[in-house]
Scaffold this motif. Structure first.
Motif, PDB file in Angstrom:
ATOM      1  N   MET A   1       0.846  -1.188   0.000  1.00  0.00           N
ATOM      2  CA  MET A   1       0.000   0.000   0.000  1.00  0.00           C
ATOM      3  C   MET A   1       0.882   1.238   0.000  1.00  0.00           C
ATOM      4  SD  MET A   1      -2.992  -1.056   2.664  1.00  0.00           S
ATOM      5  CE  MET A   1      -1.880  -1.635   3.930  1.00  0.00           C
ATOM      6  N   GLY A   2       0.419   2.255  -0.696  1.00  0.00           N
ATOM      7  CA  GLY A   2       1.170   3.482  -0.725  1.00  0.00           C
ATOM      8  C   GLY A   2       2.293   3.520  -1.733  1.00  0.00           C
ATOM      9  N   SER A  22      -2.613 -10.330   0.791  1.00  0.00           N
ATOM     10  CA  SER A  22      -2.440  -9.864   2.161  1.00  0.00           C
ATOM     11  C   SER A  22      -3.592  -8.961   2.586  1.00  0.00           C
ATOM     12  CB  SER A  22      -1.107  -9.111   2.280  1.00  0.00           C
ATOM     13  OG  SER A  22      -0.807  -8.822   3.625  1.00  0.00           O
ATOM     14  N   LEU A  23      -4.013  -8.073   1.697  1.00  0.00           N
ATOM     15  CA  LEU A  23      -5.110  -7.163   2.013  1.00  0.00           C
ATOM     16  C   LEU A  23      -6.406  -7.924   2.246  1.00  0.00           C
ATOM     17  CD1 LEU A  23      -6.026  -4.236   2.290  1.00  0.00           C
ATOM     18  CD2 LEU A  23      -6.370  -4.174  -0.186  1.00  0.00           C
ATOM     19  N   ALA A  24      -6.682  -8.926   1.404  1.00  0.00           N
ATOM     20  CA  ALA A  24      -7.890  -9.742   1.582  1.00  0.00           C
ATOM     21  C   ALA A  24      -7.857 -10.478   2.913  1.00  0.00           C
ATOM     22  CB  ALA A  24      -8.014 -10.737   0.430  1.00  0.00           C
ATOM     23  N   THR A  25      -6.681 -10.956   3.297  1.00  0.00           N
ATOM     24  CA  THR A  25      -6.554 -11.667   4.567  1.00  0.00           C
ATOM     25  C   THR A  25      -6.774 -10.731   5.744  1.00  0.00           C
ATOM     26  OG1 THR A  25      -4.904 -13.067   3.492  1.00  0.00           O
ATOM     27  CG2 THR A  25      -5.094 -13.245   5.861  1.00  0.00           C
ATOM     28  N   VAL A  26      -6.268  -9.514   5.634  1.00  0.00           N
ATOM     29  CA  VAL A  26      -6.463  -8.529   6.699  1.00  0.00           C
ATOM     30  C   VAL A  26      -7.955  -8.258   6.911  1.00  0.00           C
ATOM     31  CG1 VAL A  26      -6.155  -6.083   7.278  1.00  0.00           C
ATOM     32  CG2 VAL A  26      -4.215  -7.431   6.478  1.00  0.00           C
ATOM     33  N   PRO A  62       2.975  -8.816   7.058  1.00  0.00           N
ATOM     34  CA  PRO A  62       4.369  -8.861   6.574  1.00  0.00           C
ATOM     35  C   PRO A  62       4.529  -8.674   5.070  1.00  0.00           C
ATOM     36  CG  PRO A  62       4.062 -10.534   8.252  1.00  0.00           C
ATOM     37  CD  PRO A  62       2.699  -9.943   7.980  1.00  0.00           C
ATOM     38  N   LEU A  63       3.581  -9.163   4.286  1.00  0.00           N
ATOM     39  CA  LEU A  63       3.726  -9.036   2.835  1.00  0.00           C
ATOM     40  C   LEU A  63       3.620  -7.588   2.359  1.00  0.00           C
ATOM     41  CD1 LEU A  63       1.908 -12.157   1.341  1.00  0.00           C
ATOM     42  CD2 LEU A  63       4.328 -11.804   1.831  1.00  0.00           C
ATOM     43  N   PHE A  64       2.952  -6.733   3.123  1.00  0.00           N
ATOM     44  CA  PHE A  64       2.922  -5.320   2.774  1.00  0.00           C
ATOM     45  C   PHE A  64       4.327  -4.723   2.869  1.00  0.00           C
ATOM     46  CE2 PHE A  64      -1.698  -5.329   4.191  1.00  0.00           C
ATOM     47  CZ  PHE A  64      -2.178  -5.196   2.907  1.00  0.00           C
ATOM     48  N   ALA A 137       4.472   2.482  11.143  1.00  0.00           N
ATOM     49  CA  ALA A 137       5.467   1.412  11.049  1.00  0.00           C
ATOM     50  C   ALA A 137       6.081   1.345   9.659  1.00  0.00           C
ATOM     51  CB  ALA A 137       4.823   0.071  11.412  1.00  0.00           C
ATOM     52  N   TYR A 138       5.281   1.580   8.634  1.00  0.00           N
ATOM     53  CA  TYR A 138       5.772   1.518   7.257  1.00  0.00           C
ATOM     54  C   TYR A 138       6.788   2.623   6.986  1.00  0.00           C
ATOM     55  CZ  TYR A 138       5.495   1.058   2.150  1.00  0.00           C
ATOM     56  OH  TYR A 138       5.792   0.868   0.819  1.00  0.00           O
ATOM     57  N   LEU A 139       6.478   3.846   7.420  1.00  0.00           N
ATOM     58  CA  LEU A 139       7.423   4.941   7.238  1.00  0.00           C
ATOM     59  C   LEU A 139       8.689   4.718   8.064  1.00  0.00           C
ATOM     60  CD1 LEU A 139       5.245   8.190   7.130  1.00  0.00           C
ATOM     61  CD2 LEU A 139       6.665   7.239   5.318  1.00  0.00           C
ATOM     62  N   LEU A 140       8.525   4.166   9.254  1.00  0.00           N
ATOM     63  CA  LEU A 140       9.684   3.851  10.088  1.00  0.00           C
ATOM     64  C   LEU A 140      10.587   2.847   9.383  1.00  0.00           C
ATOM     65  CD1 LEU A 140      11.070   4.213  12.861  1.00  0.00           C
ATOM     66  CD2 LEU A 140       9.686   2.318  13.701  1.00  0.00           C
ATOM     67  N   THR A 141       9.993   1.857   8.737  1.00  0.00           N
ATOM     68  CA  THR A 141      10.769   0.862   7.996  1.00  0.00           C
ATOM     69  C   THR A 141      11.442   1.486   6.777  1.00  0.00           C
ATOM     70  OG1 THR A 141       9.261  -0.896   8.703  1.00  0.00           O
ATOM     71  CG2 THR A 141      10.651  -1.355   6.802  1.00  0.00           C
TER      72      THR A 141
END
Length: 441
Positions: A1-2, A22-26, A62-64, A137-141
């Motif tokens: 995403m993003g 991953s999105l469908a699972t979420v 995790p896949l995101f 968390a994504y931006l931190l990564t």
């Protein structure tokens, strides 16, 4: 995403497929993990712990991070500086978040006038913006991408993943000894999510042969099962809250399985209809991620519990069919609202979406640090309620943290104003070049 791909280049269909699965699972997890039901004849939310444990082994967040690091690698290598890169990512990532925060602020404020300070409203205020932890968390990564980009061999990748797992295990050990999972465990936000991100770099640079991926996935799966059964992890530590070594092992399984199946996934995604569907869903992935949560809450609390419709006991034969029906309803509503809500993700904001130009070193570092502060504060207001229920979310005190998280982002946006005459591509069109992996992988 993003993340996007430059229009003149072909998207990596494996990464898009991984994101969609991953999105469908979420979505499925959020609907099924907690169900409106009857407990001793009274309406209540029931936690389905069987679903919680099942989702350790099914692709989730995790896949995101795997796909995000892989997709952004070429964008970083295109020559952007650290602050410019982070500001460009934050610009597109936060665009739909502003609309989402405004909507939740409006709804919770109206409910305050209608319901008063009830326990149910406090719960909604705490949980309604919980999913925004991913943005922080994504931006931190991504802030560590310059470091991740140095991974150029399989040996480097193995050592990096092993080190991150070791640091994650160290934090887990401290949490076990002190019994402070919900306080100390959040340190793993720094370490654990770098594991799938590093594997995304390995995928993009073809550092992991398929045979190695199969063997690694098998070993990581055994470790995941062993940690889930024999490890010290309380059942309340579900999914990724907070991140643990158990989640790191599960992330390795998920990422290596994608790498092992990459040629097959790529062939499957070549179908015209399949690819159109993948493109459509990925064009509004943040829309689905954010708004399915609101729909789930409104359906569960606004209709099922408030109106006492469709409530059955967990011991009833209709319990799981009813849950699957609820999942179908959520998906149908998301599909109906997808196109109008996707505009919040794709329509440029007048001031926020200005081009991010090259900057001198001091200003560039300042911009990067400010974006990082905004990301950390986003993590704080989405999850601090597990430590103190009075804080976090859109509680009266939590709202101030939300406002505080937006201030460094606004300052970073002002500092990254155009100051040099140069040709800059707008952030909405600033898309990393992604290679398509061949079947001979």
């Amino acid at each position: 995403m993003g993340d996007q791909v430059h229009p003149s280049r072909e998207r990596d269909r494996v990464l898009d497929a991984a994101r969609l699965v991953s999105l469908a699972t979420v979505v499925a997890y959020h609907v099924l993990a907690g169900s409106p039901t009857l407990v001793k004849g009274k309406p209540a939310m029931s936690a389905n712990y069987g679903v919680h444990w099942l989702f350790w082994l099914i692709p989730l967040m995790p896949l995101f991070f795997f796909a995000g690091a892989a997709a952004n690698l070429h964008s970083w290598e295109a020559g952007k500086s650290w602050g410019q890169f982070l500001m460009s990512r934050a610009t597109r990532l936060f665009r739909p978040v502003f609309y989402f925060l405004a909507f939740v602020a409006l709804v919770t404020t109206l409910l305050h006038f209608i319901l008063g300070n009830t326990r149910e409203l406090l719960y909604l205020e705490k949980r309604h913006i919980e999913l925004l932890w991913y943005v922080g968390a994504y931006l931190l990564t991504l802030a560590f991408l310059p470091w991740l980009a140095r991974i150029r061999t399989g040996c480097h990748l193995s050592w990096f993943v092993a080190m991150m797992c070791l640091l994650t295990a160290l934090v887990d050990t401290i949490s076990v000894i002190t019994n402070t999972w919900h306080a100390t465990g959040w340190i793993n936000m720094i370490f654990m999510w770098l594991v799938p991100a590093a594997l995304g770099i390995g995928y993009q640079r073809k550092l992991i042969p398929r045979q190695v991926a199969w063997g690694g996935a098998t070993a990581a799966l055994a470790a995941t099962v062993a940690l889930a059964i024999l490890g010290p992890y309380p059942s309340g530590l579900i999914a990724n809250m907070p991140p643990t070594l158990l989640l790191a092992a599960s992330a390795i399984v998920q990422c290596l399985v994608v790498i092992a199946f990459a040629p097959a996934i790529n062939r499957w995604a070549q179908g015209a209809r399949t690819w159109r569907f993948l493109e459509l869903c990925n064009s509004g992935s943040m829309t689905i991620y954010l708004w399915h949560w609101v729909i789930t809450f409104l359906l569960s609390y606004g209709i099922y519990l408030a109106l006492r419709i469709g409530l059955v006991s967990p011991h009833s034969a209709w319990y799981w069919p009813g849950n699957m029906l609820r999942l179908s309803i959520v998906c149908a509503i998301v599909a109906i609202l997808f196109v109008p809500l996707r505009a919040t993700e794709r329509r440029a904001l007048p001031w926020w979406d200005r081009p991010v130009p090259p900057m001198n070193k001091s200003r560039d570092i300042a911009v990067g640090v400010l974006v990082l502060i905004g990301a950390i504060l986003t993590l704080v207001y989405t999850r601090i309620y597990v430590i103190d229920p009075a804080w976090g979310g859109f509680t009266p005190l939590g709202r101030w943290i939300v406002i505080a998280s937006l201030i460094p982002l606004a300052v970073a946006r002002m500092l990254s104003r155009k100051s040099l005459p140069c040709n800059i591509v707008r952030p909405s069109d600033d898309r990393p070049i992604v290679t398509v992996h061949s079947a001979s992988r």
